[in-house]
Write a protein that holds these residues in place. Structure first.
Motif, PDB file in Angstrom:
ATOM      1  N   GLY A 107      70.978  61.152  -0.316  1.00  0.00           N
ATOM      2  CA  GLY A 107      70.039  62.261  -0.291  1.00  0.00           C
ATOM      3  C   GLY A 107      70.633  63.408  -1.089  1.00  0.00           C
ATOM      4  N   SER A 115      69.543  67.217  -2.592  1.00  0.00           N
ATOM      5  CA  SER A 115      68.551  68.279  -2.687  1.00  0.00           C
ATOM      6  C   SER A 115      68.060  68.400  -4.118  1.00  0.00           C
ATOM      7  CB  SER A 115      69.169  69.611  -2.244  1.00  0.00           C
ATOM      8  OG  SER A 115      69.409  69.571  -0.858  1.00  0.00           O
ATOM      9  N   ASN A 171      66.787  62.295   4.436  1.00  0.00           N
ATOM     10  CA  ASN A 171      67.994  63.067   4.742  1.00  0.00           C
ATOM     11  C   ASN A 171      67.579  64.456   5.181  1.00  0.00           C
ATOM     12  OD1 ASN A 171      70.062  65.198   3.067  1.00  0.00           O
ATOM     13  ND2 ASN A 171      70.937  63.886   4.617  1.00  0.00           N
ATOM     14  N   SER A 215      80.804  57.260   1.526  1.00  0.00           N
ATOM     15  CA  SER A 215      80.207  58.089   0.476  1.00  0.00           C
ATOM     16  C   SER A 215      81.235  59.037  -0.117  1.00  0.00           C
ATOM     17  CB  SER A 215      79.055  58.907   1.094  1.00  0.00           C
ATOM     18  OG  SER A 215      78.405  59.655   0.104  1.00  0.00           O
ATOM     19  N   GLY A 227      82.646  59.653  -4.406  1.00  0.00           N
ATOM     20  CA  GLY A 227      83.537  59.098  -5.421  1.00  0.00           C
ATOM     21  C   GLY A 227      83.179  57.695  -5.854  1.00  0.00           C
ATOM     22  N   GLY A 266      75.731  59.139  -4.922  1.00  0.00           N
ATOM     23  CA  GLY A 266      74.981  60.348  -5.230  1.00  0.00           C
ATOM     24  C   GLY A 266      74.958  60.609  -6.718  1.00  0.00           C
ATOM     25  N   THR A 267      76.101  61.039  -7.244  1.00  0.00           N
ATOM     26  CA  THR A 267      76.198  61.418  -8.651  1.00  0.00           C
ATOM     27  C   THR A 267      75.714  60.285  -9.569  1.00  0.00           C
ATOM     28  OG1 THR A 267      78.008  62.901  -8.093  1.00  0.00           O
ATOM     29  CG2 THR A 267      77.827  62.248 -10.394  1.00  0.00           C
ATOM     30  N   SER A 300      83.063  61.355  -9.258  1.00  0.00           N
ATOM     31  CA  SER A 300      82.535  60.111  -9.832  1.00  0.00           C
ATOM     32  C   SER A 300      81.749  60.368 -11.116  1.00  0.00           C
ATOM     33  CB  SER A 300      81.639  59.415  -8.803  1.00  0.00           C
ATOM     34  OG  SER A 300      80.617  60.296  -8.379  1.00  0.00           O
TER      35      SER A 300
HETATM   36  C1  LIG Z   1      73.169  67.484  -6.462  1.00  0.00           C
HETATM   37  C2  LIG Z   1      73.566  67.047  -5.086  1.00  0.00           C
HETATM   38  C3  LIG Z   1      72.804  67.461  -3.989  1.00  0.00           C
HETATM   39  C4  LIG Z   1      73.140  67.052  -2.696  1.00  0.00           C
HETATM   40  N1  LIG Z   1      72.328  67.416  -1.642  1.00  0.00           N
HETATM   41  C5  LIG Z   1      72.591  66.941  -0.400  1.00  0.00           C
HETATM   42  C6  LIG Z   1      71.714  67.204   0.686  1.00  0.00           C
HETATM   43  O1  LIG Z   1      70.651  67.852   0.523  1.00  0.00           O
HETATM   44  N2  LIG Z   1      72.034  66.720   1.917  1.00  0.00           N
HETATM   45  C7  LIG Z   1      73.187  65.977   2.132  1.00  0.00           C
HETATM   46  O2  LIG Z   1      73.448  65.551   3.274  1.00  0.00           O
HETATM   47  N3  LIG Z   1      74.054  65.711   1.116  1.00  0.00           N
HETATM   48  C8  LIG Z   1      73.764  66.152  -0.130  1.00  0.00           C
HETATM   49  N4  LIG Z   1      74.602  65.824  -1.185  1.00  0.00           N
HETATM   50  C9  LIG Z   1      75.734  64.924  -0.933  1.00  0.00           C
HETATM   51  C10 LIG Z   1      75.322  63.461  -1.152  1.00  0.00           C
HETATM   52  O3  LIG Z   1      74.425  63.069  -0.132  1.00  0.00           O
HETATM   53  C11 LIG Z   1      76.525  62.491  -1.166  1.00  0.00           C
HETATM   54  O4  LIG Z   1      77.259  62.585   0.036  1.00  0.00           O
HETATM   55  C12 LIG Z   1      77.447  62.704  -2.362  1.00  0.00           C
HETATM   56  O5  LIG Z   1      76.703  62.857  -3.541  1.00  0.00           O
HETATM   57  C13 LIG Z   1      78.386  61.513  -2.498  1.00  0.00           C
HETATM   58  O6  LIG Z   1      79.318  61.700  -3.511  1.00  0.00           O
HETATM   59  P1  LIG Z   1      79.103  61.173  -5.018  1.00  0.00           P
HETATM   60  O7  LIG Z   1      78.273  62.211  -5.655  1.00  0.00           O
HETATM   61  O8  LIG Z   1      80.484  61.077  -5.578  1.00  0.00           O
HETATM   62  O9  LIG Z   1      78.413  59.840  -4.970  1.00  0.00           O
HETATM   63  C14 LIG Z   1      74.288  66.232  -2.484  1.00  0.00           C
HETATM   64  C15 LIG Z   1      75.043  65.831  -3.595  1.00  0.00           C
HETATM   65  C16 LIG Z   1      74.694  66.216  -4.882  1.00  0.00           C
HETATM   66  C17 LIG Z   1      75.518  65.713  -6.037  1.00  0.00           C
END
Ligand SMILES: Cc1cc2nc3c(=O)[nH]c(=O)nc-3n(C[C@H](O)[C@H](O)[C@H](O)COP(=O)(O)O)c2cc1C
Length: 317
Positions: free
Chosen positions: A22, A24, A73, A175, A177, A198-199, A287
């Motif tokens: 999830g 935002s 989320n 989650s 990296g 995410g990324t 990541s």
């Molecule tokens: C642009 C962006 C927005 C995010 N918004 C939320 C959010 O609204 N709620 C949440 O629980 N986590 C949020 N996250 C965290 C992600 O859910 C996730 O845990 C994270 O991206 C994992 O790391 P990664 O980017 O290395 O894959 C966000 C991450 C990014 C990069």
């Protein structure tokens, strides 16, 4: 695509242990989560910044657009959280991923309508409490993560193993990296039942962020992010003028008010929707340094599954 069975895929009734995080704005829509769920992973709508009518429409698009499970989320601290919870109870999403708050407040109501509840945790004590409260599974977010890493900045490698050891009977999504199938294989080896990306999905055709944001993720190296916002809700974002200002204030021990002013003067929205990469919060994980292309989300899911199979094959003699 071959099914990959784990405690998480069994719990959620999905084919592949691949969860789109999830995010935002980036996944505050139906296109990205639908593409991921229809490809066999779990697509996640980020309800955090959404107004009720937009969320209602998106939930309907999800229900109409796939037969497969999907998730919402929901950061529990958001303004109007009670109304959002009421709407979700009415629309009965297959899966809820709640973050930033205690699970007791919502669990019974969601379980009563058949929603599987995962809770985002940042440490072992937090994980045990959530399990005691009755959550169905956990999302463990480590320091590498984009968005909100845990305040203690313990890495995904350590946190996943620690939580898997502390609550061995609970399905865990790791989650932070993770960008490819080798990362997924590593997390399953540590005791997780799925990996959340995410990324990696920020750089997808369907993510609703500005094209310049996607290009910045692709161009980033593994050292391109900074964590800023100590005591204010730490974030990890690509280095830019905003993170430079925050780092300077934090290093000069500026008082909380000055740091808060600088922190709240920038937003993820500025970066995501307006493409303000200089002064917005360009949230992304370490990541980003492993992401080299923008692809349709279904191709990302397929590629992660293939890379996973290749990684596991390499481990077998
Ligand atoms: C642009 C962006 C927005 C995010 N918004 C939320 C959010 O609204 N709620 C949440 O629980 N986590 C949020 N996250 C965290 C992600 O859910 C996730 O845990 C994270 O991206 C994992 O790391 P990664 O980017 O290395 O894959 C966000 C991450 C990014 C990069």
């Amino acid at each position: 695509m071959r099914r990959i069975a784990t405690p998480v895929t069994t719990l959620l009734d999905i084919d592949l242990p691949i969860v789109q995080a999830g995010m935002s704005w980036a996944s505050s829509c139906s296109a990205l989560p639908l593409a991921v769920s229809n490809a066999g992973g779990l697509g996640v709508v980020a309800a955090g910044p959404m107004r009720l009518p937009d969320l209602r429409r998106t939930l309907d698009e999800m229900a109409d657009g796939t037969e497969s499970p999907w998730a919402v989320n929901m950061p529990l601290y958001r303004a109007g959280a009670e109304e959002v919870i009421d709407l979700l109870i009415e629309r009965r999403p297959p899966v809820l991923i709640a973050s930033q708050g205690g699970p007791r407040r919502y669990l019974d109501r969601f379980h009563d309508v058949g929603t599987t509840c995962l809770h985002v945790v940042a440490g072992t004590e937090h994980a045990k409490k959530a399990v005691d409260a009755g959550v169905d599974g956990l999302v463990v977010v480590g320091a590498e993560a984009g968005g909100h890493p845990p305040p203690g900045l313990v890495t995904t490698l350590i946190l996943t193993r620690a939580v898997a050891t502390a609550v061995p009977d609970t399905p865990i999504v790791a989650s932070g990296g993770l960008a490819d199938g080798a990362g997924l294989a590593a997390m399953l080896a540590l005791g997780a039942g799925a990996a959340q990306f995410g990324t990696r999905f920020l750089a997808s055709a369907e993510a609703t962020v500005h094209p310049d944001y996607k290009a910045a993720v692709v161009a980033a190296g593994i050292e391109s992010t900074r964590t800023v916002g100590r005591d204010l809700g730490l974030i990890r974002a690509l280095a830019n003028d905003f993170t430079d200002r925050m780092t300077e204030l934090e290093n000069s021990a500026a008082d909380l008010e000055r740091r808060r002013d600088a922190f709240t003067a920038s937003s993820l929205r500025d970066a995501a929707l307006d493409g303000d990469l200089k002064n917005g919060k360009v949230e992304a994980g370490q990541s980003a340094g492993l992401v080299t292309d923008v692809l349709p989300a279904a191709d990302i899911v397929r590629r992660i599954a293939e890379e996973y199979e290749a990684a596991v094959a390499r481990l077998r003699p």
